[in-house]
Scaffold this motif. Sequence first.
Motif, PDB file in Angstrom:
ATOM      1  N   ALA A  12      -7.787  -2.967  -1.359  1.00 13.36           N
ATOM      2  CA  ALA A  12      -8.109  -1.707  -2.202  1.00 13.36           C
ATOM      3  C   ALA A  12      -9.455  -1.397  -1.652  1.00 13.36           C
ATOM      4  CB  ALA A  12      -7.943  -1.998  -3.413  1.00 13.36           C
ATOM      5  N   ILE A  24       0.928  -1.240   0.050  1.00 10.51           N
ATOM      6  CA  ILE A  24       0.172  -0.116   0.071  1.00 10.51           C
ATOM      7  C   ILE A  24       0.816   1.198  -0.039  1.00 10.51           C
ATOM      8  CG2 ILE A  24      -1.796   1.204   1.181  1.00 10.51           C
ATOM      9  CD1 ILE A  24      -2.160  -1.692   2.813  1.00 10.51           C
ATOM     10  N   CYS A  73      -2.955   0.249  -4.004  1.00 15.14           N
ATOM     11  CA  CYS A  73      -2.722  -0.975  -3.360  1.00 15.14           C
ATOM     12  C   CYS A  73      -2.391  -1.748  -4.652  1.00 15.14           C
ATOM     13  CB  CYS A  73      -4.059  -1.327  -2.834  1.00 15.14           C
ATOM     14  SG  CYS A  73      -3.972  -2.908  -2.362  1.00 15.14           S
ATOM     15  N   GLU A  80      -5.644  -8.514  -2.628  1.00 16.98           N
ATOM     16  CA  GLU A  80      -5.311  -7.239  -3.266  1.00 16.98           C
ATOM     17  C   GLU A  80      -6.607  -6.431  -3.335  1.00 16.98           C
ATOM     18  OE1 GLU A  80      -3.279  -5.106  -7.312  1.00 16.98           O
ATOM     19  OE2 GLU A  80      -4.516  -7.010  -7.356  1.00 16.98           O
TER      20      GLU A  80
END
Length: 137
Positions: A119, A51, A62, A115
Amino acid sequence: MTNITWAGVVTVTDDRYAMLACLAGQWLVEPQPEPIPIGEGSGYEDKAIYIAVNRNGNACYCGKTTPTRVLNRGAAATRLSQHVNGSESKRDEWVEYWVIPLHDATPGHVVSALEKTVAARLGIPLVHRTRMPRQRT
């Protein structure tokens, strides 16, 4: 002309990082609850979620790492240097990054799902993450 980067609206704190790292479950190697300055190594992880944050600590980006070759430093640091070397706006905006290191055996689909989840929890728009097909006129 520089590209516009997402300036972020959610600040990454120690507590928020701990919550995000917990999302990795059994795939988490060990938490790294400190931000790392851009340009500095992150360790020796191969698979990770990272991040990028700006000067205010707001999450700007991200990403994930799933390298196909052995690296001499952490994959997150390597991937971030690729980002900032290719974009003046990212180089100007991003100052630190946080890493969620994952076990080498973490399946690719798990890395991708994590991921996207991280995000989403940070309010980072995925439109910046996907290539949009060109409109033909």
